[in-house]
Design a protein around this motif. Structure first.
Motif, PDB file in Angstrom:
ATOM      1  N   GLY A  44       0.831  -1.194   0.000  1.00  0.00           N
ATOM      2  CA  GLY A  44       0.000   0.000   0.000  1.00  0.00           C
ATOM      3  C   GLY A  44       0.869   1.248   0.000  1.00  0.00           C
ATOM      4  O   GLY A  44       1.929   1.283   0.620  1.00  0.00           O
ATOM      5  N   ASN A  45       0.429   2.260  -0.709  1.00  0.00           N
ATOM      6  CA  ASN A  45       1.164   3.521  -0.805  1.00  0.00           C
ATOM      7  C   ASN A  45       1.183   4.192   0.574  1.00  0.00           C
ATOM      8  O   ASN A  45       0.146   4.623   1.073  1.00  0.00           O
ATOM      9  CB  ASN A  45       0.486   4.419  -1.837  1.00  0.00           C
ATOM     10  CG  ASN A  45       1.181   5.739  -2.020  1.00  0.00           C
ATOM     11  OD1 ASN A  45       1.984   6.159  -1.207  1.00  0.00           O
ATOM     12  ND2 ASN A  45       0.861   6.418  -3.100  1.00  0.00           N
ATOM     13  N   PRO A  46       2.363   4.286   1.211  1.00  0.00           N
ATOM     14  CA  PRO A  46       2.419   4.836   2.572  1.00  0.00           C
ATOM     15  C   PRO A  46       2.049   6.305   2.637  1.00  0.00           C
ATOM     16  O   PRO A  46       1.637   6.786   3.693  1.00  0.00           O
ATOM     17  CB  PRO A  46       3.874   4.614   2.983  1.00  0.00           C
ATOM     18  CG  PRO A  46       4.620   4.625   1.708  1.00  0.00           C
ATOM     19  CD  PRO A  46       3.694   3.976   0.698  1.00  0.00           C
ATOM     20  N   GLU A  47       2.171   7.025   1.545  1.00  0.00           N
ATOM     21  CA  GLU A  47       1.786   8.438   1.537  1.00  0.00           C
ATOM     22  C   GLU A  47       0.274   8.582   1.640  1.00  0.00           C
ATOM     23  O   GLU A  47      -0.224   9.597   2.113  1.00  0.00           O
ATOM     24  CB  GLU A  47       2.352   9.125   0.302  1.00  0.00           C
ATOM     25  CG  GLU A  47       3.878   9.153   0.339  1.00  0.00           C
ATOM     26  CD  GLU A  47       4.522   9.597  -0.953  1.00  0.00           C
ATOM     27  OE1 GLU A  47       3.822   9.992  -1.899  1.00  0.00           O
ATOM     28  OE2 GLU A  47       5.765   9.532  -1.026  1.00  0.00           O
ATOM     29  N   GLU A  48      -0.461   7.580   1.212  1.00  0.00           N
ATOM     30  CA  GLU A  48      -1.914   7.550   1.366  1.00  0.00           C
ATOM     31  C   GLU A  48      -2.308   6.922   2.708  1.00  0.00           C
ATOM     32  O   GLU A  48      -3.221   7.404   3.376  1.00  0.00           O
ATOM     33  CB  GLU A  48      -2.547   6.758   0.212  1.00  0.00           C
ATOM     34  CG  GLU A  48      -2.402   7.435  -1.146  1.00  0.00           C
ATOM     35  CD  GLU A  48      -3.200   8.721  -1.213  1.00  0.00           C
ATOM     36  OE1 GLU A  48      -4.382   8.721  -0.822  1.00  0.00           O
ATOM     37  OE2 GLU A  48      -2.632   9.739  -1.647  1.00  0.00           O
ATOM     38  N   LEU A  49      -1.619   5.852   3.072  1.00  0.00           N
ATOM     39  CA  LEU A  49      -1.921   5.172   4.342  1.00  0.00           C
ATOM     40  C   LEU A  49      -1.754   6.112   5.534  1.00  0.00           C
ATOM     41  O   LEU A  49      -2.467   5.989   6.529  1.00  0.00           O
ATOM     42  CB  LEU A  49      -1.013   3.948   4.507  1.00  0.00           C
ATOM     43  CG  LEU A  49      -1.277   2.789   3.546  1.00  0.00           C
ATOM     44  CD1 LEU A  49      -0.158   1.755   3.648  1.00  0.00           C
ATOM     45  CD2 LEU A  49      -2.626   2.162   3.823  1.00  0.00           C
ATOM     46  N   ALA A  50      -0.817   7.054   5.438  1.00  0.00           N
ATOM     47  CA  ALA A  50      -0.566   7.995   6.538  1.00  0.00           C
ATOM     48  C   ALA A  50      -1.791   8.842   6.870  1.00  0.00           C
ATOM     49  O   ALA A  50      -1.921   9.333   7.984  1.00  0.00           O
ATOM     50  CB  ALA A  50       0.613   8.900   6.191  1.00  0.00           C
ATOM     51  N   TYR A  51      -2.694   8.990   5.906  1.00  0.00           N
ATOM     52  CA  TYR A  51      -3.911   9.783   6.119  1.00  0.00           C
ATOM     53  C   TYR A  51      -5.137   8.913   6.352  1.00  0.00           C
ATOM     54  O   TYR A  51      -6.270   9.384   6.265  1.00  0.00           O
ATOM     55  CB  TYR A  51      -4.132  10.707   4.920  1.00  0.00           C
ATOM     56  CG  TYR A  51      -3.052  11.763   4.827  1.00  0.00           C
ATOM     57  CD1 TYR A  51      -3.054  12.861   5.677  1.00  0.00           C
ATOM     58  CD2 TYR A  51      -2.022  11.641   3.906  1.00  0.00           C
ATOM     59  CE1 TYR A  51      -2.052  13.814   5.613  1.00  0.00           C
ATOM     60  CE2 TYR A  51      -1.017  12.595   3.841  1.00  0.00           C
ATOM     61  CZ  TYR A  51      -1.043  13.674   4.692  1.00  0.00           C
ATOM     62  OH  TYR A  51      -0.046  14.617   4.624  1.00  0.00           O
ATOM     63  N   GLY A  52      -4.909   7.615   6.615  1.00  0.00           N
ATOM     64  CA  GLY A  52      -6.014   6.726   6.905  1.00  0.00           C
ATOM     65  C   GLY A  52      -6.766   6.254   5.676  1.00  0.00           C
ATOM     66  O   GLY A  52      -7.832   5.659   5.788  1.00  0.00           O
ATOM     67  N   ARG A  53      -6.213   6.526   4.495  1.00  0.00           N
ATOM     68  CA  ARG A  53      -6.832   6.052   3.262  1.00  0.00           C
ATOM     69  C   ARG A  53      -6.329   4.641   2.977  1.00  0.00           C
ATOM     70  O   ARG A  53      -5.352   4.184   3.573  1.00  0.00           O
ATOM     71  CB  ARG A  53      -6.524   7.022   2.130  1.00  0.00           C
ATOM     72  CG  ARG A  53      -7.118   8.418   2.400  1.00  0.00           C
ATOM     73  CD  ARG A  53      -6.949   9.352   1.239  1.00  0.00           C
ATOM     74  NE  ARG A  53      -5.638   9.953   1.191  1.00  0.00           N
ATOM     75  CZ  ARG A  53      -5.399  11.260   1.302  1.00  0.00           C
ATOM     76  NH1 ARG A  53      -6.385  12.110   1.482  1.00  0.00           N
ATOM     77  NH2 ARG A  53      -4.180  11.719   1.217  1.00  0.00           N
ATOM     78  N   PRO A  54      -6.954   3.928   2.038  1.00  0.00           N
ATOM     79  CA  PRO A  54      -6.608   2.516   1.829  1.00  0.00           C
ATOM     80  C   PRO A  54      -5.238   2.254   1.190  1.00  0.00           C
ATOM     81  O   PRO A  54      -4.780   1.117   1.195  1.00  0.00           O
ATOM     82  CB  PRO A  54      -7.728   1.989   0.927  1.00  0.00           C
ATOM     83  CG  PRO A  54      -8.463   3.158   0.426  1.00  0.00           C
ATOM     84  CD  PRO A  54      -8.143   4.325   1.301  1.00  0.00           C
ATOM     85  N   GLY A  55      -4.570   3.263   0.644  1.00  0.00           N
ATOM     86  CA  GLY A  55      -3.237   3.054   0.062  1.00  0.00           C
ATOM     87  C   GLY A  55      -3.259   2.476  -1.332  1.00  0.00           C
ATOM     88  O   GLY A  55      -2.258   1.937  -1.798  1.00  0.00           O
ATOM     89  N   ASP A  56      -4.393   2.599  -1.992  1.00  0.00           N
ATOM     90  CA  ASP A  56      -4.524   2.070  -3.355  1.00  0.00           C
ATOM     91  C   ASP A  56      -4.232   3.140  -4.385  1.00  0.00           C
ATOM     92  O   ASP A  56      -4.482   4.313  -4.140  1.00  0.00           O
ATOM     93  CB  ASP A  56      -5.939   1.536  -3.565  1.00  0.00           C
ATOM     94  CG  ASP A  56      -6.227   0.328  -2.687  1.00  0.00           C
ATOM     95  OD1 ASP A  56      -5.294  -0.444  -2.430  1.00  0.00           O
ATOM     96  OD2 ASP A  56      -7.394   0.183  -2.266  1.00  0.00           O
ATOM     97  N   PRO A  57      -3.721   2.757  -5.547  1.00  0.00           N
ATOM     98  CA  PRO A  57      -3.305   1.405  -5.880  1.00  0.00           C
ATOM     99  C   PRO A  57      -1.995   1.054  -5.173  1.00  0.00           C
ATOM    100  O   PRO A  57      -1.157   1.919  -4.919  1.00  0.00           O
ATOM    101  CB  PRO A  57      -3.110   1.428  -7.397  1.00  0.00           C
ATOM    102  CG  PRO A  57      -2.728   2.841  -7.691  1.00  0.00           C
ATOM    103  CD  PRO A  57      -3.470   3.680  -6.669  1.00  0.00           C
ATOM    104  N   LYS A  58      -1.844  -0.232  -4.862  1.00  0.00           N
ATOM    105  CA  LYS A  58      -0.598  -0.676  -4.246  1.00  0.00           C
ATOM    106  C   LYS A  58       0.558  -0.394  -5.201  1.00  0.00           C
ATOM    107  O   LYS A  58       0.398  -0.449  -6.414  1.00  0.00           O
ATOM    108  CB  LYS A  58      -0.676  -2.158  -3.898  1.00  0.00           C
ATOM    109  CG  LYS A  58      -1.659  -2.415  -2.773  1.00  0.00           C
ATOM    110  CD  LYS A  58      -1.681  -3.848  -2.364  1.00  0.00           C
ATOM    111  CE  LYS A  58      -2.633  -3.988  -1.185  1.00  0.00           C
ATOM    112  NZ  LYS A  58      -2.728  -5.366  -0.736  1.00  0.00           N
ATOM    113  N   GLN A  59       1.719  -0.086  -4.619  1.00  0.00           N
ATOM    114  CA  GLN A  59       2.886   0.342  -5.393  1.00  0.00           C
ATOM    115  C   GLN A  59       4.059  -0.616  -5.207  1.00  0.00           C
ATOM    116  O   GLN A  59       4.336  -1.042  -4.081  1.00  0.00           O
ATOM    117  CB  GLN A  59       3.338   1.728  -4.935  1.00  0.00           C
ATOM    118  CG  GLN A  59       2.374   2.843  -5.230  1.00  0.00           C
ATOM    119  CD  GLN A  59       2.379   3.211  -6.685  1.00  0.00           C
ATOM    120  OE1 GLN A  59       3.409   3.168  -7.358  1.00  0.00           O
ATOM    121  NE2 GLN A  59       1.220   3.560  -7.190  1.00  0.00           N
ATOM    122  N   PRO A  60       4.801  -0.890  -6.286  1.00  0.00           N
ATOM    123  CA  PRO A  60       6.051  -1.637  -6.139  1.00  0.00           C
ATOM    124  C   PRO A  60       7.055  -0.820  -5.315  1.00  0.00           C
ATOM    125  O   PRO A  60       7.161   0.404  -5.475  1.00  0.00           O
ATOM    126  CB  PRO A  60       6.541  -1.810  -7.579  1.00  0.00           C
ATOM    127  CG  PRO A  60       5.307  -1.680  -8.412  1.00  0.00           C
ATOM    128  CD  PRO A  60       4.466  -0.660  -7.697  1.00  0.00           C
TER     129      PRO A  60
END
Length: 98
Positions: A44-60
């Motif tokens: 999951g994209n940690p820049e999105e996860l940091a805001y409580g979002r799902p982190g999609d799309p997942k990133q290599p």
């Protein structure tokens, strides 16, 4: 999920960007070239996860190797010294791109 774009040994450049918010890419590697050491996985994209979002799309996530004297021109150690940094694909571009 975002498909991996790079392979081991590919030369890449880290985007030279200064976006606001929670950024997981160290400033000292932005704009510099390195070599893909390996693909670490897809997460999951940690820049999105940091805001409580799902982190999609997942990133290599890649381990990228940089020459220390390329990052710090006044580095006095051996020219063979390197630094490895784990970076998500959305921060990388082929080295020939500018």
């Amino acid at each position: 999920m975002t498909a991996p774009r790079f392979r081991d040994g590919d030369r890449v450049r880290v985007r030279l960007a200064h976006p606001p918010g929670h950024v997981r890419t160290p400033f000292y590697v932005r704009g510099h070239e390195g070599v893909i050491e390996r693909l670490c996985g897809i997460y999951g994209n940690p820049e999105e996860l940091a805001y409580g979002r799902p982190g999609d799309p997942k990133q290599p996530l890649y381990r990228v190797r940089f020459a220390q004297n390329a990052l710090w021109p006044d580095y006095a150690g051996p020219s063979t010294d390197t630094v490895d940094v784990e970076l998500y694909q959305h921060w990388l571009e082929p080295a020939e791109a500018r």
